[in-house]
Design an enzyme around this catalytic site. Structure first.
Site, PDB file in Angstrom:
ATOM      1  CD  GLU A   1      -2.920  -1.360   2.014  1.00 52.89           C
ATOM      2  OE1 GLU A   1      -3.575  -0.777   2.734  1.00 52.89           O
ATOM      3  OE2 GLU A   1      -3.556  -2.263   2.621  1.00 52.89           O
TER       4      GLU A   1
ATOM      5  CG  HIS B   1     -15.107  -8.352   7.328  1.00 48.40           C
ATOM      6  ND1 HIS B   1     -14.763  -7.082   8.593  1.00 48.40           N
ATOM      7  CD2 HIS B   1     -14.054  -8.088   6.173  1.00 48.40           C
ATOM      8  CE1 HIS B   1     -14.190  -6.675   8.328  1.00 48.40           C
ATOM      9  NE2 HIS B   1     -13.367  -6.918   6.821  1.00 48.40           N
ATOM     10  CG  HIS B   2     -14.170 -14.352   7.829  1.00 49.50           C
ATOM     11  ND1 HIS B   2     -13.811 -15.563   7.059  1.00 49.50           N
ATOM     12  CD2 HIS B   2     -14.805 -14.328   8.570  1.00 49.50           C
ATOM     13  CE1 HIS B   2     -15.432 -16.384   7.777  1.00 49.50           C
ATOM     14  NE2 HIS B   2     -16.123 -15.706   7.904  1.00 49.50           N
ATOM     15  CD  GLU B   3      -7.965  -7.361   9.271  1.00 53.93           C
ATOM     16  OE1 GLU B   3      -9.131  -6.312   8.476  1.00 53.93           O
ATOM     17  OE2 GLU B   3      -7.248  -7.655   9.867  1.00 53.93           O
TER      18      GLU B   3
ATOM     19  CG  HIS C   1      -9.732  -5.589   1.552  1.00 54.82           C
ATOM     20  ND1 HIS C   1      -9.731  -4.760   1.050  1.00 54.82           N
ATOM     21  CD2 HIS C   1      -9.772  -6.472   0.290  1.00 54.82           C
ATOM     22  CE1 HIS C   1     -10.321  -4.496   0.141  1.00 54.82           C
ATOM     23  NE2 HIS C   1     -11.177  -5.690  -0.228  1.00 54.82           N
ATOM     24  CD  GLU C   2      -6.352  -5.532   4.668  1.00 53.62           C
ATOM     25  OE1 GLU C   2      -6.374  -4.761   4.181  1.00 53.62           O
ATOM     26  OE2 GLU C   2      -6.437  -6.053   5.303  1.00 53.62           O
TER      27      GLU C   2
ATOM     28  CD  GLU D   1      -6.585  -3.176   0.619  1.00 56.77           C
ATOM     29  OE1 GLU D   1      -6.147  -3.965   1.241  1.00 56.77           O
ATOM     30  OE2 GLU D   1      -7.420  -2.227   0.430  1.00 56.77           O
TER      31      GLU D   1
ATOM     32  CD  GLU E   1      -8.541   0.555   2.563  1.00 58.04           C
ATOM     33  OE1 GLU E   1      -9.438  -0.303   3.058  1.00 58.04           O
ATOM     34  OE2 GLU E   1      -6.617  -0.218   2.994  1.00 58.04           O
TER      35      GLU E   1
HETATM   36  C1  NOJ Z   1      -8.240  -2.990   5.749  1.00 54.63           C
HETATM   37  C2  NOJ Z   1      -9.037  -2.386   4.683  1.00 54.63           C
HETATM   38  O1  NOJ Z   1      -9.002  -2.965   3.155  1.00 54.63           O
HETATM   39  C3  NOJ Z   1     -10.862  -2.260   4.424  1.00 54.63           C
HETATM   40  O2  NOJ Z   1     -11.625  -2.671   3.522  1.00 54.63           O
HETATM   41  C4  NOJ Z   1     -11.278  -3.370   5.639  1.00 54.63           C
HETATM   42  O3  NOJ Z   1     -12.203  -1.912   5.682  1.00 54.63           O
HETATM   43  C5  NOJ Z   1     -10.815  -2.694   7.265  1.00 54.63           C
HETATM   44  N1  NOJ Z   1      -8.969  -3.857   6.453  1.00 54.63           N
HETATM   45  C6  NOJ Z   1     -11.031  -3.418   8.521  1.00 54.63           C
HETATM   46  O4  NOJ Z   1     -10.818  -5.001   7.691  1.00 54.63           O
HETATM   47 CA    CA Z   2      -6.291  -1.941   2.969  1.00 59.51          CA
END
Ligand code: NOJ
Ligand code: CA
Length: 691
Positions: free
Chosen positions: A191, A394-396, A475-476, A494, A500
């Site tokens: 990024e 969504h899985h963060e 993402h990441e 991503e 963002e």
């Molecule tokens: C980074 C992601 O790129 C973003 O889209 C997301 O909202 C946040 N992490 C939280 O998971």
């Molecule tokens: Ca991100």
């Protein structure tokens, strides 16, 4: 006759002077012998394998007889020593392949995979105690690029495992070139804003690396089919040669540990006359294995909305509390908005326990198997289903990846039961800080986002998800190397600075960012960029460096089979004309073409929608206003089309007049040309409807 090493030794004995030796070696022509040559089907590109001094191995790449990659080393740094010298060609075979295959979804339906292949087998002479090792190098040569990989068969010493500390693969770009690059191994992963410099100023960078030679050729160095291996970066070394720099792993010095037989990912070099050739090439997909999932018609390319932009604006929160975004009522509002406008998905972030407090630091607190009390998953799934809408999961992980893996089957089962068929995953943490714990009570090791361990992790997620008919949007992520061909449920990622950054604004993405992405990051595959911020403002009202028309163009220019309609419903209500384009634009394509472009300056792409026969055009510019002329010869000849044109107004400028915008309707044919006017920070979007 070339001066051989033994002649030199005799010379040295006779003269006894080191000085003469030094002079002699300076004047030496490189002692090289061509071993094999293979041309692309149209004889555009040729690869020549060379044997060099001390039994080393090199390849070079020519385009129409001109050297593009000068002789560049091949070899490996293995656990039992460098595999680089004393190599002897012990066999070679050739084959050709020509097939047209179909993508279940994509930027084009049909792709031709046409190459000539050279397979060369090498045996190493044993050194001291160590018996010689064996490997093969396979080259696939296309008209628009090449791929090559190493294959390790059973080894003569019987060892079942190969430990790879690094690769000695090089890329000696001939002549001088400009490079567009992201630094490798820095904390913010992929990024960063792209930097462009002379190639000679590149240090250690990520791939895809885009180059423009001083002769005007465009190259991209990347890799395809990164499976169970460490991602490759490039480090400029001796003589300016770029060297493969594998992402380390936490395995006693080895970046990769594999059992034989195995092969590496393909190392790829795309070559084109102009930047558009790179973006149109299917090399990366072609080098991946065919679809292993069979029928994936359950995955529907679609647009989605949701609780996301407000989280990044910080007007709502992931955490529970008075500003919690993922409440039942708020999610219903988004479901209604999606249903009213024909969008299929609603993404809800912050739906599960773990977000309260410092979630970045507390990934081990995330629970993916139940919602927080204020989010009635059961009821919302039913409510959405009643309106033909699907929740997007969504899985963060916040990089507590082993913790996530332990919950993965149950977490995906929960989603499958509720009709969630796309899940966005996330790996927010600094590069190199992925947390791996092999046993519940064992030590927590640190891994890189692009190491072998993460390559295995993503593979596991994608396969577990596919079993439940769930698509994945990471993402990441680990970088994209075209694995969507083999696992077409890995639909997007991503892996670059997305929208963002315009919410956070420190600094926001500059006007040329997307025209850079098209010819760099996008060469890997689809990106979940999250376009469509028609309010053109980030946190605290900070301006986004874009006009309104450009936000529309992004839906065509930045390819993804899932596209977020990322702004808030109340903002779309203020821009009904622009919103109409976002509703109309397709997400799945019959074919795609790049009409023009220069890296970082502008890009115009047209795509034909699957099924409807409509075409869409997206053009994005940079920080200067620009006039472009495009021929409409891509349209069906003899047919009239209604062109719905969304363009920057005459005085539009991202800074002073970002909302100055015009919608025009015209009748056009394939013989027409159109003048595109792009404002500074601007763009243009067009829908062509057959009449
Ligand atoms: C980074 C992601 O790129 C973003 O889209 C997301 O909202 C946040 N992490 C939280 O998971
Ligand atoms: Ca991100």
């Amino acid at each position: 006759m070339p001066l051989h090493t033994d002649t030199l030794a005799r010379l040295r004995r006779r003269t006894g002077t080191l000085l003469l030796l030094a002079l002699a070696s300076l004047a030496l022509p490189a002692v090289a012998r061509d071993l094999a040559r293979i041309d692309s089907p149209g004889k555009v590109l040729s690869v020549v394998l060379e044997a060099r001094h001390e039994g080393r191995l090199a390849y070079r790449l020519e385009r129409n007889g001109e050297t593009v990659i000068a002789p560049s080393p091949l070899g490996m740094l293995l656990g039992d020593g460098r595999l680089e010298r004393n190599l002897e060609l012990v066999g070679q075979s050739r084959s050709s392949f020509d097939e047209t295959w179909e993508q279940p979804w994509g930027e084009r339906r049909l792709t031709r995979n046409h190459y000539n292949e050279l397979r060369a087998a090498f045996a190493e002479k044993g050194v001291g105690e160590r018996p010689g090792r064996r490997f093969e190098v396979v080259f696939r040569v296309y008209d628009d690029g090449i791929g090559f990989r190493y294959e390790f068969p059973q080894q003569p010493n019987g060892a079942s495992e190969v430990r790879i500390r690094g690769e000695l693969t090089g890329f000696a770009v001939a002549g001088t070139a400009t490079a567009w690059w992201l630094p490798a191994f820095e904390w913010n992963r992929a990024e960063y804003l792209y930097t462009h410099t002379p190639l000679s100023e590149v240090a250690t960078v990520q791939t895809p690396l885009t180059l423009r030679t001083d002769r005007g050729l465009h190259l991209s160095i990347h890799e395809a089919a990164l499976v169970d291996y460490a991602g490759m970066n490039l480090a400029r070394g001796d003589g300016g040669v770029l060297r493969a720099a594998l992402t380390p792993g936490d395995d006693h010095g080895a970046a990769v540990v594999r059992s034989v037989p195995f092969h590496t990912p393909w190392r790829t070099i795309q070559v084109g006359e102009d930047a558009g050739d790179l973006a149109e090439s299917s090399l990366i997909l072609n080098l991946n294995e065919p679809n292993r999932l069979g029928d994936v018609s359950w995955f529907k390319p679609a647009k989605y909305v949701g609780v996301w932009w407000s989280l990044h604006l910080d007007t709502e929160t992931w955490a529970t509390g008075p500003r919690h975004g993922a409440t039942t009522a708020n999610t219903k509002r988004y479901i209604d908005f999606a249903a009213a406008n024909g969008f299929r998905g609603v993404l809800v972030e912050g739906w599960n326990p773990g977000w309260d407090g410092d979630w970045f630091a507390n990934g081990w607190d995330f629970d993916f198997t139940r919602p927080v009390p204020g989010f009635d998953l059961e009821a919302l799934a039913a409510y959405a289903a009643g309106k033909g809408v699907h929740l997007v999961g969504h899985h963060e992980t916040a990089c507590a990846v082993s913790h996530y893996e332990r919950q993965l089957p149950a977490a995906l089962d929960l989603y499958a039961r509720h009709g969630v068929d796309v899940v966005k995953t996330g790996y927010v943490c600094d590069a190199g800080d992925i947390q791996r714990q092999d046993h519940e009570d064992g030590p927590v090791l640190r891994e890189w986002h692009e190491g072998q361990w993460m390559s295995r992790h993503h593979q596991r997620v994608v396969e577990e998800a596919a079993r439940r008919r769930i698509a994945v949007n990471s993402h990441e992520p680990i970088k994209d190397t075209g694995l969507r061909r083999t696992w077409p449920n890995w639909v997007s990622r991503e892996g670059a600075r997305g929208m963002e950054y315009n919410a956070w604004g420190q600094p926001p993405n500059p006007p040329g960012h997307e025209a850079t992405l098209v010819f760099t990051r996008m060469l890997g595959g689809p990106m979940d960029f999250t376009p469509g911020i028609v309010s053109l403002k980030g946190r605290g009202g900070q301006p986004i460096q874009s006009t309104l028309a450009k936000q529309l163009a992004l839906y065509v220019v930045i390819y993804s089979p899932i596209q977020m309609v990322a702004d808030l419903p109340e903002h779309y209500a203020q821009h009904p004309q622009a919103f109409q384009f976002i509703k109309d634009v397709a997400v799945d394509w019959e074919q795609s073409r790049v009409l023009n472009g220069e890296v970082g300056q502008y890009a115009t792409i047209v795509r034909q929608a699957r099924g409807s026969g409509e075409w869409f055009l997206g053009s994005v510019g940079g920080d200067q206003a620009r006039a472009l002329q495009v021929s409409l010869s891509f349209l069906d000849p003899g047919r009239d089309y209604r062109a719905e044109i969304y363009r920057d107004g005459a005085h539009a400028h991202w800074q002073s007049a970002p909302f100055e915008f015009e919608r025009q309707v015209r009748q056009v044919r394939s013989t027409d040309t159109l003048d595109l006017h792009l404002a500074a920070g601007g763009g243009q979007a067009i829908r062509f409807v057959p009449m």
